[in-house]
Write a protein that holds these residues in place. Structure first.
Motif, PDB file in Angstrom:
ATOM      1  N   LEU A  98      15.833   2.895 103.555  1.00  0.00           N
ATOM      2  CA  LEU A  98      16.332   1.930 104.541  1.00  0.00           C
ATOM      3  C   LEU A  98      15.762   0.561 104.236  1.00  0.00           C
ATOM      4  CD1 LEU A  98      17.702   1.183 107.313  1.00  0.00           C
ATOM      5  CD2 LEU A  98      15.504   1.758 108.393  1.00  0.00           C
ATOM      6  N   ILE A  99      16.606  -0.455 104.355  1.00  0.00           N
ATOM      7  CA  ILE A  99      16.176  -1.844 104.249  1.00  0.00           C
ATOM      8  C   ILE A  99      16.644  -2.569 105.506  1.00  0.00           C
ATOM      9  CG2 ILE A  99      16.408  -4.017 102.970  1.00  0.00           C
ATOM     10  CD1 ILE A  99      16.865  -2.294 100.448  1.00  0.00           C
ATOM     11  N   THR A 100      15.747  -3.311 106.138  1.00  0.00           N
ATOM     12  CA  THR A 100      16.070  -4.044 107.361  1.00  0.00           C
ATOM     13  C   THR A 100      15.760  -5.518 107.193  1.00  0.00           C
ATOM     14  OG1 THR A 100      13.867  -3.561 108.288  1.00  0.00           O
ATOM     15  CG2 THR A 100      15.662  -2.062 108.870  1.00  0.00           C
ATOM     16  N   VAL A 101      16.573  -6.348 107.848  1.00  0.00           N
ATOM     17  CA  VAL A 101      16.353  -7.792 107.910  1.00  0.00           C
ATOM     18  C   VAL A 101      16.684  -8.237 109.330  1.00  0.00           C
ATOM     19  CG1 VAL A 101      16.862 -10.053 106.949  1.00  0.00           C
ATOM     20  CG2 VAL A 101      17.155  -8.018 105.527  1.00  0.00           C
ATOM     21  N   ALA A 102      15.707  -8.732 110.047  1.00  0.00           N
ATOM     22  CA  ALA A 102      15.915  -9.147 111.437  1.00  0.00           C
ATOM     23  C   ALA A 102      15.755 -10.655 111.571  1.00  0.00           C
ATOM     24  CB  ALA A 102      14.931  -8.432 112.365  1.00  0.00           C
ATOM     25  N   GLN A 103      16.823 -11.317 112.017  1.00  0.00           N
ATOM     26  CA  GLN A 103      16.804 -12.754 112.326  1.00  0.00           C
ATOM     27  C   GLN A 103      16.295 -13.587 111.151  1.00  0.00           C
ATOM     28  OE1 GLN A 103      18.283 -13.664 114.947  1.00  0.00           O
ATOM     29  NE2 GLN A 103      17.644 -15.695 115.583  1.00  0.00           N
ATOM     30  N   ALA A 104      16.725 -13.223 109.937  1.00  0.00           N
ATOM     31  CA  ALA A 104      16.233 -13.947 108.761  1.00  0.00           C
ATOM     32  C   ALA A 104      17.259 -14.096 107.652  1.00  0.00           C
ATOM     33  CB  ALA A 104      14.997 -13.243 108.197  1.00  0.00           C
ATOM     34  N   LEU A 105      18.326 -13.321 107.663  1.00  0.00           N
ATOM     35  CA  LEU A 105      19.270 -13.333 106.551  1.00  0.00           C
ATOM     36  C   LEU A 105      19.813 -14.725 106.263  1.00  0.00           C
ATOM     37  CD1 LEU A 105      20.948 -11.485 104.560  1.00  0.00           C
ATOM     38  CD2 LEU A 105      22.770 -11.636 106.281  1.00  0.00           C
ATOM     39  N   HIS A 106      19.997 -15.526 107.299  1.00  0.00           N
ATOM     40  CA  HIS A 106      20.600 -16.847 107.121  1.00  0.00           C
ATOM     41  C   HIS A 106      19.719 -17.798 106.305  1.00  0.00           C
ATOM     42  CE1 HIS A 106      18.293 -16.636 110.836  1.00  0.00           C
ATOM     43  NE2 HIS A 106      18.147 -17.940 110.831  1.00  0.00           N
ATOM     44  N   TRP A 107      18.441 -17.447 106.117  1.00  0.00           N
ATOM     45  CA  TRP A 107      17.565 -18.265 105.284  1.00  0.00           C
ATOM     46  C   TRP A 107      17.679 -17.915 103.798  1.00  0.00           C
ATOM     47  CZ3 TRP A 107      15.964 -22.220 107.887  1.00  0.00           C
ATOM     48  CH2 TRP A 107      15.597 -22.100 109.238  1.00  0.00           C
ATOM     49  N   PHE A 108      18.346 -16.793 103.474  1.00  0.00           N
ATOM     50  CA  PHE A 108      18.339 -16.280 102.112  1.00  0.00           C
ATOM     51  C   PHE A 108      19.489 -16.851 101.281  1.00  0.00           C
ATOM     52  CE2 PHE A 108      16.679 -11.856 103.696  1.00  0.00           C
ATOM     53  CZ  PHE A 108      15.528 -12.463 104.164  1.00  0.00           C
ATOM     54  N   SER A 109      19.349 -16.694  99.967  1.00  0.00           N
ATOM     55  CA  SER A 109      20.503 -16.732  99.081  1.00  0.00           C
ATOM     56  C   SER A 109      21.133 -15.345  99.169  1.00  0.00           C
ATOM     57  CB  SER A 109      20.075 -17.041  97.643  1.00  0.00           C
ATOM     58  OG  SER A 109      21.160 -16.915  96.772  1.00  0.00           O
ATOM     59  N   VAL A 110      22.169 -15.212  99.974  1.00  0.00           N
ATOM     60  CA  VAL A 110      22.616 -13.894 100.428  1.00  0.00           C
ATOM     61  C   VAL A 110      23.119 -13.039  99.272  1.00  0.00           C
ATOM     62  CG1 VAL A 110      24.236 -12.672 101.935  1.00  0.00           C
ATOM     63  CG2 VAL A 110      23.070 -14.720 102.747  1.00  0.00           C
ATOM     64  N   ASP A 111      23.924 -13.597  98.394  1.00  0.00           N
ATOM     65  CA  ASP A 111      24.444 -12.804  97.277  1.00  0.00           C
ATOM     66  C   ASP A 111      23.310 -12.283  96.393  1.00  0.00           C
ATOM     67  OD1 ASP A 111      27.086 -13.081  98.071  1.00  0.00           O
ATOM     68  OD2 ASP A 111      27.427 -14.873  96.847  1.00  0.00           O
ATOM     69  N   THR A 112      22.334 -13.130  96.132  1.00  0.00           N
ATOM     70  CA  THR A 112      21.204 -12.718  95.290  1.00  0.00           C
ATOM     71  C   THR A 112      20.362 -11.668  95.997  1.00  0.00           C
ATOM     72  OG1 THR A 112      21.171 -14.956  94.367  1.00  0.00           O
ATOM     73  CG2 THR A 112      19.266 -13.565  93.917  1.00  0.00           C
ATOM     74  N   PHE A 113      20.171 -11.831  97.283  1.00  0.00           N
ATOM     75  CA  PHE A 113      19.446 -10.817  98.056  1.00  0.00           C
ATOM     76  C   PHE A 113      20.172  -9.478  97.991  1.00  0.00           C
ATOM     77  CE2 PHE A 113      19.179  -8.703 102.290  1.00  0.00           C
ATOM     78  CZ  PHE A 113      17.907  -8.160 102.131  1.00  0.00           C
TER      79      PHE A 113
END
Length: 246
Positions: A98-113
Motif C-alpha cells: 500500500l502507498i498513501t499520500v494525504a493532502q500532498a499530491l498537489h505539491w508533486f511532479s505527479v507523472d514522475t511520482f
C-alpha cells in the motif's frame, strides 16, 4: 528542481492543529489491500497517517522532505522515517502493498511520482491519494471565510492549490479499478482552535513572511461577534481516489 517545502517553518503548529482523518476512510482503503506487510506513507508530515497504518502493517516506511516535520512525527517501533522526495526514493523495486499520500499530491511532479509508485509497488498493490477542501463553518460564517480564503490570502496560495479546490480532478490517475469516494470530517472547535488551524495554511505563512503581520488576528476579530464564546461544529470535505498498481 528542488521540491517545495512549505511546512518546516511551522512544523510545531502543524503537528498540534492539523486535522486527522476519519476511521471510515482507513476502513475503505484497507478493505482493498490483500497483503499487509509493508506500507509507504509519502509526504508523511507529522506522521498521522503512518501512525494509523502502523497498527495494520508489519512495517511502515514514511518519507517527507521536511526534517523538522519528521523530528516531531508520531513514533512507533514499526515506523521508519526518512528524508526523501516523492519522485525519487531509496526503496527497492516491488516493495509495497500500500502507498498513501494525504493532502500532498498537489505539491508533486505527479507523472514522475506515479512512475516511482509503479517501480516500488508489488504487483496488485494499492495506491490511495486523498485530500480535503475548504472547511465549512455554517451559513452565517461560510461567506466570510470564503472572502478571507479567496481575497485576503488568495494571492498568497501557491498555484498548486487549485488542485485541492478541484478535488484532484485534473490530475492524472492511470491505475486499474480506480474508485473515487468522499468523506466528511466533523470537529467541534472553539474560535481560538480554528484560528490556530488557519495559521497552518501555507498561504497564511506566506502572507506573514511577506507582510510581517498575521492576517488571522484581524480575521478572528471579524468572526468573534458571530462565533461567540461557544464551540462550533465544523465539517471538512475529504476526497479520495484509490487504484491498483499493475
Amino acid at each position: 528542481m528542488m521540491p517545495l517545502d512549505r511546512f518546516s517553518g511551522h512544523a510545531n503548529l502543524y503537528a498540534q492543529f492539523r486535522i486527522d482523518y476519519p476511521p471510515d476512510l482507513y476502513d475503505f482503503v484497507l478493505s482493498s489491500v490483500n497483503e499487509r506487510h509493508l506500507a509507504w506513507d509519502c509526504a508523511t508530515g507529522n506522521g498521522q497517517v503512518a501512525g494509523v497504518l502502523a497498527d495494520f502493517f508489519e512495517q511502515v516506511e514514511a518519507t517527507d522532505i521536511s526534517e523538522t516535520q519528521l523530528v516531531l512525527a508520531v513514533k512507533k517501533p514499526n515506523i521508519r522515517y526518512q528524508l526523501s522526495q516523492a519522485e525519487q526514493t531509496p526503496f527497492a523495486d516491488q516493495s509495497f502493498d500500500l502507498i498513501t499520500v494525504a493532502q500532498a499530491l498537489h505539491w508533486f511532479s505527479v507523472d514522475t511520482f506515479h512512475q516511482e509508485v509503479r517501480r516500488v509497488s508489488k504487483p496488485g498493490a494499492i495506491l490511495a491519494e486523498w485530500g480535503y477542501g475548504l472547511v465549512k463553518l455554517g451559513q452565517d460564517l461560510d461567506p466570510i471565510l470564503l472572502d478571507f480564503y479567496r481575497n485576503r490570502i488568495g494571492p498568497y496560495w501557491d498555484p498548486q492549490r487549485v488542485h485541492i479546490d478541484n478535488s484532484y480532478g485534473t490530475l492524472p490517475f492511470p491505475f486499474a479499478n480506480a474508485q473515487y469516494k468522499e468523506f466528511i470530517i466533523h470537529r467541534t472547535w472553539s474560535l481560538d482552535r480554528f484560528l490556530n488551524y488557519l495559521r497552518t495554511w501555507s498561504a497564511v505563512r506566506q502572507y506573514i513572511h511577506e507582510n510581517e503581520e498575521d492576517p488571522v488576528t484581524d480575521f478572528g476579530e471579524q468572526l468573534k461577534p458571530i462565533w461567540g464564546e461557544v464551540e462550533r461544529e465544523l465539517t471538512f470535505p475529504v476526497f479520495l481516489r484509490i487504484g491498483q498498481v499493475n
